[in-house]
Design a protein around this motif. Structure first.
Motif, PDB file in Angstrom:
ATOM      1  N   ARG A  30       0.823  -1.201   0.000  1.00 25.89           N
ATOM      2  CA  ARG A  30       0.000   0.000   0.000  1.00 25.89           C
ATOM      3  C   ARG A  30       0.865   1.262   0.000  1.00 25.89           C
ATOM      4  N   GLU A  31       1.921   1.260   0.837  1.00 28.65           N
ATOM      5  CA  GLU A  31       2.795   2.429   0.909  1.00 28.65           C
ATOM      6  C   GLU A  31       3.538   2.651  -0.410  1.00 28.65           C
ATOM      7  N   LEU A  32       3.990   1.538  -1.043  1.00 28.64           N
ATOM      8  CA  LEU A  32       4.661   1.679  -2.338  1.00 28.64           C
ATOM      9  C   LEU A  32       3.672   2.190  -3.386  1.00 28.64           C
ATOM     10  N   ALA A  33       2.433   1.730  -3.298  1.00 28.73           N
ATOM     11  CA  ALA A  33       1.405   2.197  -4.240  1.00 28.73           C
ATOM     12  C   ALA A  33       1.193   3.698  -4.101  1.00 28.73           C
ATOM     13  N   ASP A  34       1.167   4.199  -2.833  1.00 26.13           N
ATOM     14  CA  ASP A  34       0.977   5.632  -2.606  1.00 26.13           C
ATOM     15  C   ASP A  34       2.155   6.440  -3.149  1.00 26.13           C
ATOM     16  N   SER A  39      -1.200   1.083  -8.774  1.00 26.55           N
ATOM     17  CA  SER A  39      -2.209   0.492  -7.899  1.00 26.55           C
ATOM     18  C   SER A  39      -1.640  -0.650  -7.059  1.00 26.55           C
ATOM     19  N   VAL A  40      -2.253  -0.851  -5.900  1.00 25.12           N
ATOM     20  CA  VAL A  40      -1.857  -1.961  -5.031  1.00 25.12           C
ATOM     21  C   VAL A  40      -2.013  -3.286  -5.767  1.00 25.12           C
ATOM     22  N   ARG A  41      -3.100  -3.406  -6.495  1.00 26.42           N
ATOM     23  CA  ARG A  41      -3.341  -4.662  -7.217  1.00 26.42           C
ATOM     24  C   ARG A  41      -2.244  -4.933  -8.232  1.00 26.42           C
ATOM     25  N   ALA A  42      -1.813  -3.895  -8.975  1.00 31.64           N
ATOM     26  CA  ALA A  42      -0.767  -4.086  -9.977  1.00 31.64           C
ATOM     27  C   ALA A  42       0.535  -4.525  -9.319  1.00 31.64           C
ATOM     28  N   LEU A  61       7.672   4.405 -12.636  1.00 30.54           N
ATOM     29  CA  LEU A  61       6.989   4.870 -11.428  1.00 30.54           C
ATOM     30  C   LEU A  61       7.376   4.051 -10.208  1.00 30.54           C
ATOM     31  N   ILE A  62       7.499   2.725 -10.387  1.00 33.72           N
ATOM     32  CA  ILE A  62       7.889   1.881  -9.250  1.00 33.72           C
ATOM     33  C   ILE A  62       9.325   2.190  -8.835  1.00 33.72           C
ATOM     34  N   ALA A  63      10.202   2.392  -9.808  1.00 40.24           N
ATOM     35  CA  ALA A  63      11.598   2.731  -9.486  1.00 40.24           C
ATOM     36  C   ALA A  63      11.660   4.053  -8.731  1.00 40.24           C
ATOM     37  N   ASP A  64      10.821   5.021  -9.143  1.00 40.82           N
ATOM     38  CA  ASP A  64      10.773   6.302  -8.425  1.00 40.82           C
ATOM     39  C   ASP A  64      10.265   6.103  -7.000  1.00 40.82           C
TER      40      ASP A  64
END
Length: 440
Positions: A30-34, A39-42, A61-64
Motif C-alpha cells: 500500500r505504501e509503495l502504491a501511494d 495500484s496496489v493490485r498491480a 513509477l515503481i523505481a521512483d
C-alpha cells in the motif's frame, strides 16, 4: 552492493526484485502504491507473477517510488525486459508507423469498393471486414489499396501478414505472424497456460496507437472467435481480412468482391470498361504491335465475358498472345469447358487458376455441391423458384444454400425488372461440367 534475489518458480525476476527492494526499505504494498501512484493490485500481481509484462511507465513509477539509485534502477529496467517485447520495438512502431507493402501494378475498376471499405474502417463504423470472392478476383489488391489509403491519409500503422507466405525477419513481423496463428488456429501456435502468449505482447506494442491489421490469404479459421476477443481487448484496433469465405467471427462484416464489369452482349464496344482495359494493358506486354480493329474489339469483349471479368483469368488469357492472335485466343476459349480451363494458366507456368478453382469447389458441403452440379447441367442462370423445385426445400432453406454459393464467389446475383436471378460464373460451370464428365 549486489542483492541476493531468491526467485520463486513462477515469479519473474522483475517481480522478485520489486518485492526485495520494497521489503528492504520497509514499505508495505500500500505504501509503495501511494509513493509510486501504481495500484496496489498491480504491485501485488507483479510480485506474485500474475502480471509478467509491466509497461515502461509502470517500471519508471515503481523505481521512483522505491527511490532506486542509478545501478539498481538499471537492473530493474533490465529485469522488466526479460521475457517481454523490447521497448525499442514499441518505440520504433510508434515513431515510424509501419506501411503496407508497395503495389506493383495500378488498380483498375475498384474505386467504389475501395471507397466503401476505407470509409467503414476509417470511421470505425466497422472494425472487422472480410473481403471474400472467387480466387483471382483481386481480394489482396483491394486490401492493399485500402491499407495504403488509410496509411497515407491518417498515418495509420499497417501490420500486413500474409498468412500463407513467409514471415519477415524482424521481431515485429514475427510477433504479428504468431498473433495471426493464435487468432486463426493455424501454424500450431496456441496460447500458453499462464496467458503470457504472443498476443499479449502484440497488444502491448500497439495499445497506444492501434493499427490496421491485415490478414491476407486466410484459408482456415479454426479459432476465429479469438478475433472478437482481441477487438474487445484492444480498442481502436481494426482488422481487414482477405479470405476464401467468411470467417464466422463475432462482429464480422462480409464484403463480397464481385468480378469486374464486362461489356454486355449487344452493347457497343467500350474500351474503358475495366475488364477490357486490363486485357488491353496486359496484352501490350506480350504483343506491343497489337492494335485491335472493330472485329477484334468485339472478340476482346467476348473474351472478357467468357472469363467473367476476373482479373487474374484475364491476365492468364492475355499472356497466350505470345503465341496466339486475338481471333485464335477467342476460338480456344470457346472450344468447350476443357479449352476454357486450359488457358487459366499462362504459357510461362504462372498461377494456375484451374487448380485454385478445383480446390475451392472441393470445399463445398455435399448438399451445395450437388445443387451446383444440378444447376450447371440446367444452364447458366437460375432463380430461387428453380432451386426450390430442384431441392424440394423451402424458400428460406433454398435461399440459404444460394447465399453460400454467392459468398463463395461461385454465383453472381443479378437484378432484372425488380427480380433476383443468379448466374453461375462461366469458369465455375466449366469446371463442374468437366468434373461431372469424369464422375460419369
Amino acid at each position: 552492493m549486489s542483492i541476493d534475489v531468491s526467485i520463486a518458480d513462477n515469479v519473474p525476476l522483475f517481480g522478485s526484485l520489486v518485492r526485495r527492494h520494497r521489503t528492504r526499505i520497509g514499505l508495505t504494498q500500500r505504501e509503495l502504491a501511494d509513493l509510486s501512484t501504481v495500484s496496489v493490485r498491480a504491485i501485488r500481481d507483479l510480485e506474485q507473477g500474475r502480471a509478467r509484462r509491466p509497461r515502461q511507465d509502470t517500471v519508471r513509477l515503481i523505481a521512483d517510488g522505491l527511490r532506486l539509485g542509478v545501478r539498481a534502477r538499471a537492473d530493474l529496467e533490465s529485469a522488466a525486459g526479460e521475457g517481454r517485447t523490447s521497448w525499442a520495438v514499441k518505440a520504433g512502431y510508434e515513431a515510424d508507423p509501419p506501411a503496407p507493402p508497395l503495389a506493383v501494378d495500378v488498380q483498375l475498376g475498384r474505386e467504389a469498393e475501395t471507397a466503401v471499405i476505407v470509409d467503414e474502417l476509417g470511421t470505425g463504423a466497422e472494425r472487422l471486414v472480410t473481403i471474400v470472392g472467387i480466387d483471382g478476383v483481386g481480394r489482396t489488391r483491394l486490401a492493399l489499396e485500402v491499407a495504403t489509403r488509410l496509411h497515407t491519409a491518417e498515418r495509420t500503422p499497417v501490420l500486413w501478414c500474409s498468412v500463407t507466405g513467409p514471415t519477415g525477419g524482424d521481431r515485429l513481423s514475427t510477433l504479428v505472424r504468431a498473433t495471426a496463428d493464435q487468432l486463426l488456429g493455424t501454424g500450431g501456435t496456441a496460447p500458453s497456460a499462464n496467458g503470457t502468449d504472443e498476443t499479449a505482447a502484440f497488444m502491448e506494442i500497439v495499445a497506444d496507437r492501434p493499427p490496421l491489421l491485415v490478414l491476407d490469404g486466410v484459408t482456415e479459421a479454426a479459432h476465429a472467435h479469438r478475433i472478437g476477443q482481441l477487438l474487445r481487448d484492444c480498442p481502436g484496433l481494426r482488422i481487414l481480412v482477405t479470405a476464401a469465405f467468411p470467417l464466422g467471427a463475432p462482429g464480422e462484416r462480409h464484403f463480397l468482391l464481385n468480378p469486374l464489369a464486362v461489356p454486355e452482349e449487344g452493347e457497343s464496344f467500350d474500351a474503358e470498361v475495366p475488364a477490357v482495359r486490363i486485357f488491353k494493358e496486359r496484352a501490350r506486354r506480350f504483343r506491343p504491335d497489337v492494335n485491335p480493329d472493330i472485329r477484334e474489339a468485339a472478340l476482346i469483349a467476348d473474351i472478357c465475358r467468357q472469363l467473367d471479368g476476373i482479373p487474374q483469368a484475364i491476365h492468364a488469357a492475355a499472356s497466350w498472345l505470345v503465341v496466339y492472335d486475338i481471333a485464335t485466343l477467342h476460338q480456344c476459349l470457346h472450344d468447350g469447358p476443357a479449352g476454357l480451363l486450359h488457358h487459366l494458366a499462362g504459357p510461362d507456368g504462372g498461377i494456375n487458376l484451374r487448380d485454385a478453382l478445383d480446390r475451392r469447389l472441393a470445399t463445398l458441403p455435399t448438399a451445395e455441391r450437388e445443387l451446383l452440379d444440378a444447376l450447371c447441367v440446367r444452364g447458366e442462370t437460375f432463380d430461387l423458384a428453380e432451386v426450390m423445385t430442384l431441392t424440394g426445400q423451402s424458400l428460406p432453406d433454398s435461399g440459404r444454400a444460394v447465399r453460400s454459393l454467392v459468398l463463395r464467389g461461385l454465383v453472381r446475383p443479378t437484378y432484372t425488372a425488380g427480380q433476383s436471378r443468379f448466374r453461375i460464373l462461366h469458369l465455375v460451370r466449366a469446371a463442374q461440367l468437366c468434373a461431372l464428365d469424369v464422375r460419369v
